[in-house]
Design a protein around this motif. Structure first.
Motif, mmCIF file in Angstrom:
data_model
loop_
_atom_site.group_PDB
_atom_site.id
_atom_site.type_symbol
_atom_site.label_atom_id
_atom_site.label_comp_id
_atom_site.label_asym_id
_atom_site.label_seq_id
_atom_site.Cartn_x
_atom_site.Cartn_y
_atom_site.Cartn_z
ATOM 1 N N GLY A 221 -20.977 -14.847 29.726
ATOM 2 C CA GLY A 221 -21.829 -15.144 28.577
ATOM 3 C C GLY A 221 -23.225 -14.574 28.671
ATOM 4 N N ARG A 222 -23.599 -14.011 29.835
ATOM 5 C CA ARG A 222 -24.930 -13.416 29.980
ATOM 6 C C ARG A 222 -24.872 -11.931 29.586
ATOM 7 N NH1 ARG A 222 -28.913 -17.009 30.449
ATOM 8 N NH2 ARG A 222 -30.174 -15.659 31.783
ATOM 9 N N ARG A 223 -26.030 -11.375 29.237
ATOM 10 C CA ARG A 223 -26.116 -9.964 28.843
ATOM 11 C C ARG A 223 -27.039 -9.252 29.839
ATOM 12 N NH1 ARG A 223 -26.949 -12.990 24.346
ATOM 13 N NH2 ARG A 223 -29.168 -12.446 24.244
ATOM 14 N N TYR A 224 -26.443 -8.339 30.598
ATOM 15 C CA TYR A 224 -27.160 -7.678 31.689
ATOM 16 C C TYR A 224 -27.543 -6.247 31.286
ATOM 17 C CZ TYR A 224 -25.459 -11.509 34.609
ATOM 18 O OH TYR A 224 -25.195 -12.750 35.133
ATOM 19 N N GLY A 225 -28.802 -5.917 31.462
ATOM 20 C CA GLY A 225 -29.263 -4.543 31.288
ATOM 21 C C GLY A 225 -29.314 -3.868 32.649
ATOM 22 N N THR A 428 -30.502 -10.605 28.646
ATOM 23 C CA THR A 428 -30.949 -11.898 29.182
ATOM 24 C C THR A 428 -31.308 -11.769 30.656
ATOM 25 O OG1 THR A 428 -28.666 -12.509 29.748
ATOM 26 C CG2 THR A 428 -29.483 -13.169 27.586
ATOM 27 N N ASP A 429 -30.766 -10.729 31.316
ATOM 28 C CA ASP A 429 -31.035 -10.468 32.727
ATOM 29 C C ASP A 429 -31.085 -8.957 32.931
ATOM 30 O OD1 ASP A 429 -30.304 -13.322 34.168
ATOM 31 O OD2 ASP A 429 -28.962 -12.904 32.495
ATOM 32 N N ILE A 430 -31.806 -8.536 33.967
ATOM 33 C CA ILE A 430 -31.880 -7.117 34.310
ATOM 34 C C ILE A 430 -31.304 -6.916 35.705
ATOM 35 C CG2 ILE A 430 -33.419 -5.173 34.811
ATOM 36 C CD1 ILE A 430 -33.271 -5.673 31.879
ATOM 37 N N MET A 431 -30.451 -5.872 35.848
ATOM 38 C CA MET A 431 -29.965 -5.432 37.157
ATOM 39 C C MET A 431 -30.610 -4.089 37.455
ATOM 40 S SD MET A 431 -25.918 -6.336 36.705
ATOM 41 C CE MET A 431 -25.423 -5.283 38.061
ATOM 42 N N HIS A 432 -31.304 -4.013 38.583
ATOM 43 C CA HIS A 432 -31.977 -2.766 38.965
ATOM 44 C C HIS A 432 -31.186 -2.108 40.087
ATOM 45 C CE1 HIS A 432 -35.662 -0.599 40.841
ATOM 46 N NE2 HIS A 432 -35.054 0.172 39.960
ATOM 47 N N GLN A 433 -30.640 -0.923 39.805
ATOM 48 C CA GLN A 433 -29.862 -0.191 40.810
ATOM 49 C C GLN A 433 -30.764 0.810 41.521
ATOM 50 O OE1 GLN A 433 -26.179 1.388 39.357
ATOM 51 N NE2 GLN A 433 -25.800 2.635 41.165
ATOM 52 N N HIS A 434 -30.886 0.651 42.831
ATOM 53 C CA HIS A 434 -31.718 1.566 43.626
ATOM 54 C C HIS A 434 -31.389 1.367 45.102
ATOM 55 C CE1 HIS A 434 -34.737 -1.404 45.315
ATOM 56 N NE2 HIS A 434 -34.060 -2.136 44.447
ATOM 57 N N SER A 435 -31.668 2.386 45.915
ATOM 58 C CA SER A 435 -31.510 2.300 47.371
ATOM 59 C C SER A 435 -30.126 1.766 47.765
ATOM 60 C CB SER A 435 -32.607 1.418 47.976
ATOM 61 O OG SER A 435 -33.876 1.867 47.610
ATOM 62 N N GLU A 436 -29.092 2.167 47.031
ATOM 63 C CA GLU A 436 -27.703 1.781 47.303
ATOM 64 C C GLU A 436 -27.473 0.280 47.196
ATOM 65 O OE1 GLU A 436 -26.334 3.460 50.983
ATOM 66 O OE2 GLU A 436 -27.214 5.420 50.562
ATOM 67 N N LYS A 442 -33.279 -12.474 36.976
ATOM 68 C CA LYS A 442 -32.665 -13.434 36.066
ATOM 69 C C LYS A 442 -33.654 -13.865 34.981
ATOM 70 C CE LYS A 442 -29.894 -17.657 36.079
ATOM 71 N NZ LYS A 442 -29.340 -18.758 36.876
ATOM 72 N N GLY A 443 -33.139 -13.981 33.775
ATOM 73 C CA GLY A 443 -33.961 -14.432 32.656
ATOM 74 C C GLY A 443 -35.068 -13.468 32.290
ATOM 75 N N ALA A 444 -34.828 -12.151 32.516
ATOM 76 C CA ALA A 444 -35.879 -11.162 32.287
ATOM 77 C C ALA A 444 -35.421 -10.105 31.291
ATOM 78 C CB ALA A 444 -36.258 -10.487 33.606
#
Length: 748
Positions: A221-225, A428-436, A442-444
């Motif tokens: 139910g969450r939306r991740y960028g 609703t949340d951000i996932m930052h992909q870096h450094s493997e 959360k909530g950002a």
């Protein structure tokens, strides 16, 4: 052994030669009751060496076969005459009667170990809780199984081969869909949790590690960028998820909306209906079984009730009736009878009129095909919706609609996007992909993530620098007084203090991208002017009418509007790629225009490197000069020498911009320049465009870039191109208000 292999197969890799020799030696010392391990090993090594040699001809296969047989003969001689092993297999003796170990008492003294006798009955009855971590055991077993599967060598297959191609050529869409999303019958799947938590993910492509021992956590139910710089592997991660190369439970349905889809003769409405493959499959099965039942009934009516054939047909009919009932129940669960009306309403919400819903998919432009791909995904309603740069092929009205729609989407969404405004509205949340690895905020939305990330980076850098100063200060004292009798105790104290200090990793260097366009020679006006221009691809259907547009060296013009309204056509008229059917376009005779096409990647040679491509298309410079020029657009190091097929979409865009710079343009005409660029690259492009001394005309959907670069906004819609006095945000508000008034909405 190794020397002989190298002499016969000079192209074989050193590591593979050593492995082959070691494998055969090891197999020669093994015993198996099910066959000869050495013979089994020989067949594997023949295929391995044949593949490693690079020559798959039948002549070379015979050579390799003879070479391996020679080694087998030698190893058999070494381990005994006629292949008899020096270490014989353990002998076995058949007992006169079966011993029930659980019923015996005091029959063992721990298999010969010192100590008292053991009551096996008591030991057998005790319930001892296992201390084995089942998850770790399952993971270990998966790794072991994967290693076993790799022991049969046919051809050398790199890790990247699974991910570079978007779909397997051997598999149709239907086969792929059914393999990824197996049909779940019954209510059991509905009751299972749809949260996703997978630990220890490792993903590589082209020999480059994308993720290492990373945890994936997606709450239902969450939306991740998903954000990260170009080339970090975001699209690779989405493809791995969509193919279940990451161990996602099969009761969680997945659908990946690619950046573009291939058009064909299928009508748009039917393409959406066909997207739900299981519904289509079950309808075919229902039709097939109904026909079989009718044929059976016809055949049965000619037989006597007491005959053996009649009994056989009755039994067959009973089985088909049960299967048909199961299929009909599943179709009812899917609301199959309402599918067509639901698909039509989704398409209508995405801007497809009733007439356009019957058009073949190949007749639509890239933006409309993107909407069609979204419609297919929304019709299927997967538990995990994967979107890769959905705004790349959408216009501002469509992005506004998609943003509004996703804000009420009931399942999990994972979207890769570099559109700040879109992420601020949707995520609703951000996932930052870096450094493997993956970092979760959360909530950002994007703005709060970016502020938090920068604060974390600055804090980590400050702590690291402070510790380095402390360490240097302590080390200086230690080096100076370590062997001084009067100060030795103080030196020892500082040594202990230095050893106890936590070791901090150096913070990541700040990711910075620079774009730089060449200087512009001055031209006297008028530069380029469109006066009362009209155009139509067919005389009876004018696309643009009475357009007046003036472009100077200081112009910063942004053109916005719905797809299909003629924005790209207006740009092609500007660059003289098309001729107006009415009106006049005048330009300075010395004018050079640099055009960045929306589908710029199609003009690049994917089998060439960026340097060799530029040398072929824009000759006259050295390789070093081309590499320096690429460096001005963020293509640094060895990246310019790699095949462009291995570059990310953003890196290919930078190569296209670098090629644009080589034309020394006075005016830049840009069609969707932000597509595929990461956020840092878009910022760099905005700065470079503002510093560019020539004129800029761009068609773009990115609100942030339009606001940063363009001083003048023009709306292309309903056959006209007119100046708009407001901002892009005001235009989006007007679109949302119009959509609300028209009553267009989609029910989830």
């Amino acid at each position: 052994m190794q020397a002989e292999i190298r002499a016969q197969l000079p192209n074989a890799d050193e590591v593979i030669v050593d492995y082959a020799a070691g494998y055969l030696n090891h197999a020669a010392q093994q015993f198996s009751s099910e066959g000869d391990p050495l013979a089994d090993a020989a067949s594997v090594i023949v295929q391995l060496l044949l593949s490693a040699s690079g020559d798959l001809s039948s002549e070379n296969e015979v050579t390799v076969q003879n070479l391996v047989e020679k080694f087998i003969s030698k190893l058999n001689d070494e381990r005994g005459v006629d292949g008899e092993r020096r270490q014989q297999a353990p002998s076995a003796k058949k007992l006169d009667q079966t011993i029930q170990v659980g019923s015996q008492r005091n029959v063992s003294t721990t298999l010969g170990l010192a100590g008292a006798s053991v009551d096996l009955e008591a030991a057998n009855s005790r319930k001892v809780e296992s201390r084995v971590d089942k998850k770790k055991l399952e993971k270990a077993e998966r790794k072991l199984r994967a290693k076993q599967d790799k022991k049969v060598f046919k051809t050398v297959e790199y890790e990247a081969s699974r991910l570079l191609d978007q779909t397997d050529e051997q598999q149709s869409y239907e086969e792929f869909f059914m393999a990824v999303n197996p049909l779940q019958l019954g209510a059991d799947a509905q009751s299972k949790s749809k949260d996703i938590k997978v630990d220890g993910i490792d993903i590589s492509i082209g020999g480059k590690r994308i993720l290492s021992d990373t945890n994936l956590t997606l709450a239902y139910g969450r939306r991740y960028g998903l954000v990260g710089q170009n080339g970090i592997g975001k699209s690779t991660l989405l493809r791995a998820l969509s193919r279940r190369e990451v161990a996602i439970p099969t009761h969680i349905s997945i659908l990946h909306v690619e950046q573009e889809i291939t058009g064909d003769d299928t009508p748009a409405l039917q393409a959406v209906l066909d997207a739900d493959v299981w519904r289509k499959h079950l309808l075919k099965e229902q039709e097939k079984i109904t026909k079989e039942l009718a044929d059976l009934e016809k055949e049965r009516s000619t037989m006597a009730d007491t005959s053996a054939d009649a009994a056989r047909l009755d039994k067959q009919r009973e089985g088909l009736d049960i299967t048909l009932s199961d299929i009909q129940n599943k179709l009812a669960e899917m609301d199959s009878d309402k599918a067509e009306s639901r698909a039509a309403s989704i398409l209508a919400g995405l801007g497809f009129s009733h007439e356009r819903q019957q058009f073949a998919t190949k007749t639509f432009s890239g933006g409309w095909r993107m909407r069609l791909a979204l419609a297919r995904a929304l019709f299927c309603e997967p538990d995990l919706l994967l979107l890769d740069e959905p705004s790349n092929m959408l216009d501002v009205p469509s992005i506004t609609f998609l943003s509004d729609y996703l804000q009420t989407y009931p399942s999990t969404v994972l979207v890769v996007s570099h559109d700040r405004a879109f992420l601020n509205e949707v995520a609703t949340d951000i996932m930052h992909q870096h450094s493997e690895r993956l970092d979760y905020y959360k909530g950002a939305n994007f703005d709060s993530f970016y502020a938090t990330k920068e604060e974390r980076r600055k804090t980590a850098k400050r702590e690291y620098e402070n510790q380095m100063v402390q360490r240097a200060h302590l080390q200086t004292f230690i080096d100076k007084f370590r062997y001084n009798a009067a100060k030795s105790s103080e030196a020892q104290s500082r040594i202990k203090k230095l050893e106890k200090m936590p070791v901090l990793e150096a913070p990541e260097s700040e990711y910075v991208v620079h774009f730089k366009f060449p200087e512009v020679e001055k031209l006297s006006p008028p530069i380029i002017q469109m006066t009362n221009v009209s155009f139509g691809y067919t005389p009876d259907k004018p696309l643009l009418k009475h357009v007046d547009l003036d472009v100077q060296l200081d112009s910063r013009i942004g053109i916005i509007g719905p797809n299909g309204a003629g924005k790209t056509t207006a740009l092609k008229l500007l660059i003289a790629s098309l001729s107006p059917t009415q009106g006049l376009i005048s330009a300075n005779p010395r004018l050079r225009i640099g055009f960045f096409a929306q589908h710029h990647i199609d003009a690049l040679d994917m089998n060439a490197s960026a340097v060799s491509f530029m040398a072929a298309k824009y000759p006259g410079k050295s390789d070093e000069e081309y590499r320096r020029h690429l460096g001005a657009f963020g293509i640094t190091g060895m990246t310019g020498l790699q095949k462009m097929a291995l570059l990310s979409g953003g890196q290919k865009s930078r190569v296209a911009f670098a090629c644009l710079g080589l034309t020394n343009p006075h005016i830049l005409v840009l069609d969707e320049p932000s597509n595929h660029l990461d956020i840092e690259a878009m910022d760099a492009l905005s700065i470079a465009l503002n510093q560019f001394e020539g004129g800029v005309v761009m068609v773009s959907h990115d609100v942030t870039m339009l606001e940063k670069v363009c001083k003048s906004l023009w709306i292309c819609d309903q056959g006209t191109v007119e100046h708009f006095d407001g901002t892009v945000k005001e235009y989006k508000k007007r679109i949302s208000a119009q959509a609300g008034q028209s009553g267009v909405a989609i029910q989830h």
